[in-house]
Design a protein around this motif. Sequence first.
Motif, PDB file in Angstrom:
ATOM      1  N   PHE B  26      -6.915  -2.446   6.195  1.00 41.35           N
ATOM      2  CA  PHE B  26      -5.930  -2.659   5.157  1.00 41.35           C
ATOM      3  C   PHE B  26      -6.361  -2.765   3.946  1.00 41.35           C
ATOM      4  N   PHE B  29      -6.753   0.929   2.908  1.00 36.05           N
ATOM      5  CA  PHE B  29      -5.287   1.617   2.862  1.00 36.05           C
ATOM      6  C   PHE B  29      -4.787   1.201   1.676  1.00 36.05           C
ATOM      7  N   LEU B  33      -3.719   3.301  -1.612  1.00 33.44           N
ATOM      8  CA  LEU B  33      -2.310   3.327  -2.068  1.00 33.44           C
ATOM      9  C   LEU B  33      -2.444   2.771  -3.684  1.00 33.44           C
ATOM     10  N   LEU B 143       4.967   7.876   3.499  1.00 28.91           N
ATOM     11  CA  LEU B 143       3.883   6.847   3.969  1.00 28.91           C
ATOM     12  C   LEU B 143       4.396   5.544   4.213  1.00 28.91           C
ATOM     13  N   GLY B 144       5.436   4.990   3.482  1.00 26.15           N
ATOM     14  CA  GLY B 144       6.120   3.836   3.636  1.00 26.15           C
ATOM     15  C   GLY B 144       7.185   3.731   4.818  1.00 26.15           C
ATOM     16  N   THR B 147       4.768   3.380   7.763  1.00 23.98           N
ATOM     17  CA  THR B 147       4.200   2.152   7.757  1.00 23.98           C
ATOM     18  C   THR B 147       5.037   1.154   8.480  1.00 23.98           C
ATOM     19  N   TRP B 150       5.251   1.891  12.221  1.00 24.68           N
ATOM     20  CA  TRP B 150       4.072   1.121  12.772  1.00 24.68           C
ATOM     21  C   TRP B 150       4.269  -0.231  12.911  1.00 24.68           C
ATOM     22  N   LEU B 151       5.057  -0.921  11.759  1.00 21.18           N
ATOM     23  CA  LEU B 151       4.803  -2.317  11.822  1.00 21.18           C
ATOM     24  C   LEU B 151       5.897  -2.774  12.830  1.00 21.18           C
ATOM     25  N   VAL B 169       7.833   1.923  -1.511  1.00 23.42           N
ATOM     26  CA  VAL B 169       6.504   2.143  -2.129  1.00 23.42           C
ATOM     27  C   VAL B 169       6.650   3.376  -3.083  1.00 23.42           C
ATOM     28  N   VAL B 269       0.483  -4.637   0.969  1.00 23.12           N
ATOM     29  CA  VAL B 269      -0.504  -4.264   2.187  1.00 23.12           C
ATOM     30  C   VAL B 269      -0.814  -5.209   2.982  1.00 23.12           C
ATOM     31  N   VAL B 272       2.122  -6.517   5.050  1.00 23.79           N
ATOM     32  CA  VAL B 272       2.250  -5.667   6.324  1.00 23.79           C
ATOM     33  C   VAL B 272       1.066  -6.152   7.083  1.00 23.79           C
ATOM     34  N   ASP B 281      -0.859  -2.201  17.137  1.00 25.62           N
ATOM     35  CA  ASP B 281       0.137  -1.473  17.420  1.00 25.62           C
ATOM     36  C   ASP B 281       1.351  -2.160  18.208  1.00 25.62           C
TER      37      ASP B 281
END
Lengths: 474, 333
Positions: B26, B29, B33, B143-144, B147, B150-151, B169, B269, B272, B281
Amino acid sequence: MVDPVIASRLQFALTTIVHIVFPVVSMGLAPFLIYFTWKDIRTGEPVYEQLRRFWTRIFAVSFVVGTVTGIVLEFEFGTNFAAFATTAGPLFGGPLAVEGMMAFMLEATFLGVFVFGRERVGDALYMASAVAVGLGTWLSAVWILVANSWMQMPRGYEMVTRNGEQVIHLVDPIAAYANPRFFWMFVHMQNASVESVSLAMAGLSAYFVFRHHVWERPVDHVTFWETTLKIAVVGLLITAPLQVFHGDLYARHVYETQPQKFAAMEAVWETDSYVPEYLIAFPTSVESLLDPRAKEIFGIGIPGGASWLASGGDPQATIRGLEEFEGPQPPVAIVFWSFRIMVALGFWFVTLAFWSGYRWFRGELFADDLLHKALMTSAPLGVFAVELGWVVTEVGRQPWIIQGVMKTSEGVSPGLTGAEATATLVGFAAAYLGLLTLYGYVITRLIRAGPPDRADLVTTAPTEPADSEVAADD
Amino acid sequence: MTSVETLSSGPLFGLPLPDLWFGLLFVIFATFLFLDGFDFGVGVLFATREDAAEREQFLAAIGPFWDGNEVWLVVFGGALFAAFPPVYANLFSRHYLLMFAILGALLLRGLAPEMYEQRHDERWQRWWGRAFVAGSLATPFFLGLFTANWLLGSTALVTLPGVLVGLTVVTLTVVDGVAFLRLKTRGDLRADLQADGYRALAAYLVLVVATLLGVYLLEPGLRGRLRSPLVLGLVGLTLVFAAGYALATRRDRYYLAFVAAAGLVFTLVAVVASLLYPSVDPATGLTVEAAVVPTLSLNLMSIGAALLLPLVFVYFVVLYSAFSGPIEAGESY
């Protein structure tokens, strides 16, 4: 709707075939750029500054396209080959991560300094940035080929069940990463890149030299193009013979370690000894064009030649035929013809190298119009030969994604639907076609604009559309 | 030299390497970002400028940097693949179309400035300018969205929280882009950008609140975590950085504003990451421990990262100091 496995394979093939062009240009140009920069700093002669600036522009554009297509390639392991990524990740992911940190970072940051920094940084740092960029491009290939050579010759691992899945665990990093195949792949690929760029440079400069000396038409920057031609010929004289030499050793290594691929390269179906090497081969029927078998080909061959080459000197050596291997075979026609054309091109490049060298020795390098024409038509053939070489390497190991361990069809993402895979395949085919067209267009413009003069350093953008022929300052 | 046996028997120096790699991932990442974020922001702000010379300055500002910045995304992908291969595989294949949308947007964004500079006629530049803006808007938005999916462990392509995070984002990259451009420009242009910075910051804060509320209402599973002291602390930190950004912008403390923008990106980030942990995941239920590669691979990678990342830091110091300060007249892309 295309089957997700086929669509994924086509998409990966398409992205690699397009992507590889740009690393070849970067890796091949790198030693030249280092040389031009060094000469520019040391001698201050205008021609070296021109060479440095002109070829840096080509490099920069190629690098941008290489970056955007390279990210796609990295992500495709996750999107399209998720089963492969899960299984091989513990061993295979490492080299990719290290490539990013060790090579790509070096290349991308110092490219900023190299392209934009001549007036901002001192000579030493500028020279260092040229070397760093070159080193970065080559290190990138090191780690990609470490990963790829393991797929060709998997070693140093064990299969373990984890979370209910069969996963590859690294047990011997030396065996896995310092793979003998890596050595051959790296030497062959790096040399091929420099050779391809030498050919492209030679062909391009031959055009201007031909225009000036033979056609007697006006040409700007004659000295620049003459110097380019000479340097390209030097590059060719070094790389072309080497390529044939270690190509032969590499093929022998394939014979020993990937007999199935070797049999496909020679189209040998039945195990045999005293196998001839066909120098010129024609299929005797249309079927054997698509399904070539050594015995059904009319050709002029050296008796025992293939056996002799494979074993390193024994014409009686046995070559294991494809029929000995169980399960599906690689598409033999593609491998057989790609290999043949690549080898023929390799010899043609040696001929070109010696021909040019001889003319130069006689002081006639700028006068032989037939040579100029040969060089011009051969300009894109180096990159073409690299593509064919990769086809032999990658198609030749099918049906395996990891030789002898995992089939390509088993590596595809389990949840992927045909609709998704087809949509992105079509999208990428269109995008990549557009990308290649644009790249060709931009490179052509840069070439037509020619090397920048010193005055360009302070020239601001022309506003008249009529002046649009002048390319932007890099 | 440590032997293979020692390397495969236990973690290096007894460090909690799986958790460290989760954190490092992160950090990488967030670095991406923040760094490529200002490139995206510059791309979005490009749309607000009609003047050719100003546009030229925007492109010249990011010229030497953007390629290096974008490599952080490649490193993120590589690190995720190398440390948590099943997550890399599941996540990327599950969000198949979204991944290709990101790739397409990045392709457009990377290519457009290069193409823009190739010809100086109006039509050509207008279209590549638009492509640059479109790519710079779409990349952070996707990308947002990615993310958030994913979250939240979402398998749907578009979700309301996803869209909110995407917009968040985008505004964050504009805040970032303004901070960067104010370092690289002078005079009227620099003064003009001040207002853009305030607007983007206000929009960002509104969207952060909306997103937090949206997630709180729509995702009952995350409520407990959203109320945790860590997350509340990070939200508080966001307010501190936002105030710092506004104050520094007002007093023309350009570097401080840039640092505050970095703070905003890193705290977002961090939120997140802290909402995810110890899962990597949620859709597959894979935790850090279950997804991480075996000890030997992890140890080798840790040695590699420990040696290489400081070097990378040096490269970026060299690059950013070589091109520090406002762009000079005559410098172009």
